[in-house]
Structure formats: structure tokens, C-alpha cells
Design an enzyme around this catalytic site. Structure first.
Site, PDB file in Angstrom:
ATOM      1  N   ARG A 101      -4.558  42.860  56.775  1.00 54.51           N
ATOM      2  CA  ARG A 101      -4.159  42.253  58.053  1.00 54.51           C
ATOM      3  C   ARG A 101      -5.244  41.279  58.438  1.00 54.51           C
ATOM      4  O   ARG A 101      -6.401  41.663  58.624  1.00 54.51           O
ATOM      5  CB  ARG A 101      -3.958  43.320  59.130  1.00 54.51           C
ATOM      6  CG  ARG A 101      -3.779  42.736  60.512  1.00 54.51           C
ATOM      7  CD  ARG A 101      -3.279  43.717  61.539  1.00 54.51           C
ATOM      8  NE  ARG A 101      -1.869  43.977  61.378  1.00 54.51           N
ATOM      9  CZ  ARG A 101      -1.068  44.420  62.355  1.00 54.51           C
ATOM     10  NH1 ARG A 101      -1.550  44.660  63.564  1.00 54.51           N
ATOM     11  NH2 ARG A 101       0.201  44.638  62.126  1.00 54.51           N
ATOM     12  N   HIS A 128       4.842  38.311  59.008  1.00 55.39           N
ATOM     13  CA  HIS A 128       4.717  39.777  59.131  1.00 55.39           C
ATOM     14  C   HIS A 128       5.880  40.386  58.327  1.00 55.39           C
ATOM     15  O   HIS A 128       6.818  40.950  58.898  1.00 55.39           O
ATOM     16  CB  HIS A 128       4.767  40.181  60.598  1.00 55.39           C
ATOM     17  CG  HIS A 128       4.285  41.563  60.900  1.00 55.39           C
ATOM     18  ND1 HIS A 128       3.813  42.429  59.916  1.00 55.39           N
ATOM     19  CD2 HIS A 128       4.188  42.257  62.062  1.00 55.39           C
ATOM     20  CE1 HIS A 128       3.460  43.579  60.485  1.00 55.39           C
ATOM     21  NE2 HIS A 128       3.679  43.495  61.776  1.00 55.39           N
ATOM     22  N   GLN A 131       7.189  44.106  58.761  1.00 50.82           N
ATOM     23  CA  GLN A 131       7.895  44.348  60.024  1.00 50.82           C
ATOM     24  C   GLN A 131       9.368  43.945  59.916  1.00 50.82           C
ATOM     25  O   GLN A 131      10.264  44.701  60.293  1.00 50.82           O
ATOM     26  CB  GLN A 131       7.219  43.527  61.140  1.00 50.82           C
ATOM     27  CG  GLN A 131       7.887  43.681  62.487  1.00 50.82           C
ATOM     28  CD  GLN A 131       7.711  45.078  63.054  1.00 50.82           C
ATOM     29  OE1 GLN A 131       6.609  45.572  63.128  1.00 50.82           O
ATOM     30  NE2 GLN A 131       8.807  45.730  63.445  1.00 50.82           N
ATOM     31  N   ASP A 217       9.192  39.560  70.642  1.00 50.59           N
ATOM     32  CA  ASP A 217       7.820  39.895  70.231  1.00 50.59           C
ATOM     33  C   ASP A 217       6.905  39.434  71.375  1.00 50.59           C
ATOM     34  O   ASP A 217       7.343  38.699  72.266  1.00 50.59           O
ATOM     35  CB  ASP A 217       7.498  39.149  68.918  1.00 50.59           C
ATOM     36  CG  ASP A 217       6.102  39.417  68.385  1.00 50.59           C
ATOM     37  OD1 ASP A 217       5.452  40.391  68.821  1.00 50.59           O
ATOM     38  OD2 ASP A 217       5.640  38.634  67.515  1.00 50.59           O
ATOM     39  N   CYS A 257       9.230  44.511  67.915  1.00 54.96           N
ATOM     40  CA  CYS A 257       8.331  45.007  66.865  1.00 54.96           C
ATOM     41  C   CYS A 257       7.225  45.889  67.434  1.00 54.96           C
ATOM     42  O   CYS A 257       6.607  46.646  66.697  1.00 54.96           O
ATOM     43  CB  CYS A 257       7.747  43.846  66.071  1.00 54.96           C
ATOM     44  SG  CYS A 257       6.826  42.683  67.082  1.00 54.96           S
ATOM     45  N   ARG A 285       8.891  51.600  59.642  1.00 57.13           N
ATOM     46  CA  ARG A 285       7.763  50.944  58.965  1.00 57.13           C
ATOM     47  C   ARG A 285       7.251  51.857  57.841  1.00 57.13           C
ATOM     48  O   ARG A 285       6.908  51.398  56.751  1.00 57.13           O
ATOM     49  CB  ARG A 285       6.630  50.655  59.960  1.00 57.13           C
ATOM     50  CG  ARG A 285       6.984  49.654  61.065  1.00 57.13           C
ATOM     51  CD  ARG A 285       7.136  48.251  60.516  1.00 57.13           C
ATOM     52  NE  ARG A 285       5.945  47.831  59.802  1.00 57.13           N
ATOM     53  CZ  ARG A 285       4.829  47.364  60.380  1.00 57.13           C
ATOM     54  NH1 ARG A 285       4.759  47.240  61.693  1.00 57.13           N
ATOM     55  NH2 ARG A 285       3.783  46.985  59.650  1.00 57.13           N
TER      56      ARG A 285
HETATM   57  N1   CP Z   1       4.386  46.016  64.943  1.00 58.67           N
HETATM   58  C1   CP Z   1       3.131  46.157  64.484  1.00 58.67           C
HETATM   59  O1   CP Z   1       2.753  45.612  63.459  1.00 58.67           O
HETATM   60  O2   CP Z   1       2.350  46.974  65.234  1.00 58.67           O
HETATM   61  P1   CP Z   1       0.758  47.177  65.086  1.00 58.67           P
HETATM   62  O3   CP Z   1       0.127  45.870  65.484  1.00 58.67           O
HETATM   63  O4   CP Z   1       0.450  48.297  66.027  1.00 58.67           O
HETATM   64  O5   CP Z   1       0.446  47.525  63.670  1.00 58.67           O
HETATM   65  N1  NVA Z   2       3.112  38.414  66.821  1.00 56.53           N
HETATM   66  C1  NVA Z   2       2.327  39.595  67.090  1.00 56.53           C
HETATM   67  C2  NVA Z   2       2.854  40.739  66.303  1.00 56.53           C
HETATM   68  C3  NVA Z   2       2.187  42.059  66.597  1.00 56.53           C
HETATM   69  C4  NVA Z   2       2.694  43.171  65.718  1.00 56.53           C
HETATM   70  C5  NVA Z   2       0.865  39.339  66.751  1.00 56.53           C
HETATM   71  O1  NVA Z   2       0.598  38.652  65.757  1.00 56.53           O
HETATM   72  O2  NVA Z   2      -0.012  39.803  67.487  1.00 56.53           O
END
Ligand code: CP
Ligand code: NVA
Length: 298
Positions: A101, A128, A131, A217, A257, A285
Site C-alpha cells: 500500500r 485499488h 477493493q 468513497d 468501500c 475483502r
Molecule cells: N477499504 C479499505 O481499503 O479500507 P482500509 O483503508 O481500512 O484498508
Molecule cells: N480513496 C480512498 C480509499 C480508502 C480505502 C483513499 O485512497 O484514501
């Protein structure tokens, strides 16, 4: 060995196999005979916060027979400026797979190239993918094939989650309507490359009309905190609430999400009314990522 770096380059056949396998991993949880990660250590290298992604990968790796190792980017030399390609060559000699990440999409891609181990994008600024695979699995579990259906994405239409929806639409043959203020709409270049049946508007009512899914989101993605004031000003009104839900199909799913910011992209009443779907997405997930790791390790 496979990588999941972005939906953009995931072949449709592999995407469909992952969705089919997800159903089996979910059904057989606790008694699945396959332990495809037995004897393996998988590293989770995260430069941004996470609840769902970290939990679901750590649990999923254990359930597939492997050992997870969480590495916060600030605690390793990467956080002091060691290049990603050097980090990748070290990790590739020690662990069997990586879940990353981070901010730049290029970093995940360079990690995969230099580490030579299965690498999974657990969120970048661009995509993502895990997701959206879980979201589509959740829709199909509840409503059948997503092909020919209409998904309305309301909010920051230029974020990573919206981008992954854009690539999924073309691959799985559903219509995607993105309702976002002009400043937060996907680029014409991206839409051209992705193909598929995608429309973009700043009118949230038009996007929601007759839709099978209303999806949103956060307005302020991780890394965009400096733009908080401007984003709140520009995105106010791009909210899923009861009035918007009334415009969608009577059995439309409301999806998010998570994490959710009540009063911003969704209101409290709507989130709680659709909590069963939204938290099922979160649970899925786990199942979808087990299918992804099984595919990546094979
Ligand atoms: N939706 C999602 O990726 O959540 P987190 O940021 O908590 O991993
Ligand atoms: N678009 C959001 C998604 C979080 C799961 C971010 O990148 O923070």
C-alpha cells in the site's frame, strides 16, 4: 506466478477466475483443503493507514497456510529514502510474496519487477483493485451477474477507487456513471484508454436515476489532506442520502468501500440502512484476497 498491480492489466479471464474462486474460499472458510501459501512468508509493506486491507490480508495469509509480516514503511529504511528497487531486491530474497500500500503506482510496479515475487497492489494513488473485486463479488452474490447493470459512482470521480471501477466496467460489461464536480472527474485520456460504457456528469440525480448500485468513497483520499478545505467546498452535495436512493432502482444496493465519513459522502441514516451490504463488502475483502493470493502464487 502472477502480480495484481492494477485492474488495467488484469486479463478478463483471470478476473473472472478470481471471482469464481472467491465463492469457493468463502463457502469453505475453515475447511478449505488447499494451503497454497504453506511454508511461505508474505510481507505487507504499507506507507498509508489501513484497517480492512491489513486485517483481511493478515488473516487471509494465515488461512492459506502462510505467515504474514507487517512492515510499516516508516519503520524500514525505505522511510529514510532507500530506493524501492533495493528494498525489492532484499525482500525478494527473503519472502515469497508482497502486498503493498503506497502512493505512487510506479513504486508497486518497480517492486514487482525487481523483487521477482508475486506482488499485490493494496492501494495506490491510481488504483485499488482488491477493493473493486470485492465490491463486484458482493454485488454478484446479492443480485447475480453485473453484466448489463448500471453502477453510479458519486463523489471524487478521479480517485483510485473510481479508477478501478472504470477499468472493471470495460472488462465485465456493465455501465458506469460517474457523478463528480468537474475538478474531480476522470481524465478524457483515461476514459478513452479504458473503453467500456462510461458516462461522466456533474448531476448526481441524473447518475442515480434507475441505477442498480449507488457507490461512494471518501472525498479526501489518503495523501490529499492538504486539499481538505477545497475538496469539502467542491464536493459538498455529492452525497448518497435518502433522496438520492429514491431515484435508483427499488432494490438498488448502496455500497461504500469504507472508511465512511458521515455527513460528507454519505449520511448516517443511509449508511446504517445499508450496513448489511457495506460490511459484507468489507468481509468479502478477505475471501477475494485469498483467491487473489492463490492465483498470484500459482
Ligand atoms: N477499504 C479499505 O481499503 O479500507 P482500509 O483503508 O481500512 O484498508
Ligand atoms: N480513496 C480512498 C480509499 C480508502 C480505502 C483513499 O485512497 O484514501
Amino acid at each position: 506466478m502472477n502480480h495484481l498491480l492494477k485492474l488495467e492489466n488484469l486479463p478478463s479471464a483471470d478476473l473472472e477466475k478470481i471471482l469464481r474462486d472467491t465463492a469457493v474460499f468463502k463457502r469453505d472458510r475453515g475447511q478449505h483443503p488447499a494451503q497454497p501459501l504453506a511454508g511461505q512468508t508474505w510481507a505487507l509493506m504499507f506507507s498509508k493507514q489501513s484497517t480492512r486491507t491489513r486485517l483481511s490480508f493478515e488473516v487471509g495469509i494465515r488461512e492459506l497456510g502462510g505467515q504474514p509480516m507487517f512492515l510499516s514503511a516508516v519503520d524500514i529504511q525505505l522511510g529514510r529514502g532507500e530506493p524501492i528497487k533495493d528494498t525489492a531486491r532484499v525482500m525478494g530474497r527473503m519472502v515469497h510474496g508482497a502486498v503493498i500500500r503506497t502512493f505512487a503506482q510506479h513504486d508497486v510496479e518497480q517492486f514487482a519487477e525487481f523483487s521477482k515475487i508475486p506482488t499485490i497492489n493494496a492501494l495506490t494513488d491510481d488504483e485499488h483493485p482488491c477493493q473493486i473485486l470485492a465490491d463486484i463479488f458482493t454485488f454478484q452474490e446479492k443480485r447475480g451477474s453485473i453484466k448489463g447493470k448500471t453502477v453510479a459512482f458519486i463523489g471524487d470521480g478521479a480517485c483510485n477507487v473510481a479508477n478501478s471501477w472504470i477499468w472493471a466496467a470495460g472488462k465485465l460489461g456493465f455501465s458506469l456513471r460517474i457523478a463528480a464536480p468537474e475538478k474531480f472527474q476522470p481524465s478524457a485520456e483515461l476514459l478513452k484508454r479504458a473503453g467500456g460504457n462510461i458516462s461522466v456528469t456533474s448531476n448526481i440525480q441524473a447518475a442515480a436515476q434507475g441505477a442498480d448500485v449507488l457507490y461512494t468513497d471518501v472525498w479526501i483520499s489518503m495523501g490529499k489532506e492538504a486539499e481538505t478545505k477545497e475538496r469539502i467546498q467542491t464536493l459538498t452535495g455529492y452525497q448518497i442520502n435518502a433522496a438520492l436512493v429514491k431515484l435508483a432502482k427499488p432494490d438498488a444496493l448502496v455500497m461504500h468501500c469504507l472508511p465512511a465519513y458521515r455527513g460528507k459522502e454519505i449520511d448516517e441514516e443511509t449508511l446504517e440502512a445499508h450496513a448489511d451490504t457495506i460490511f459484507e463488502e468489507a468481509e468479502n475483502r478477505l475471501h477475494v484476497q485469498k483467491a487473489i493470493m492463490n492465483w498470484a502464487a500459482s
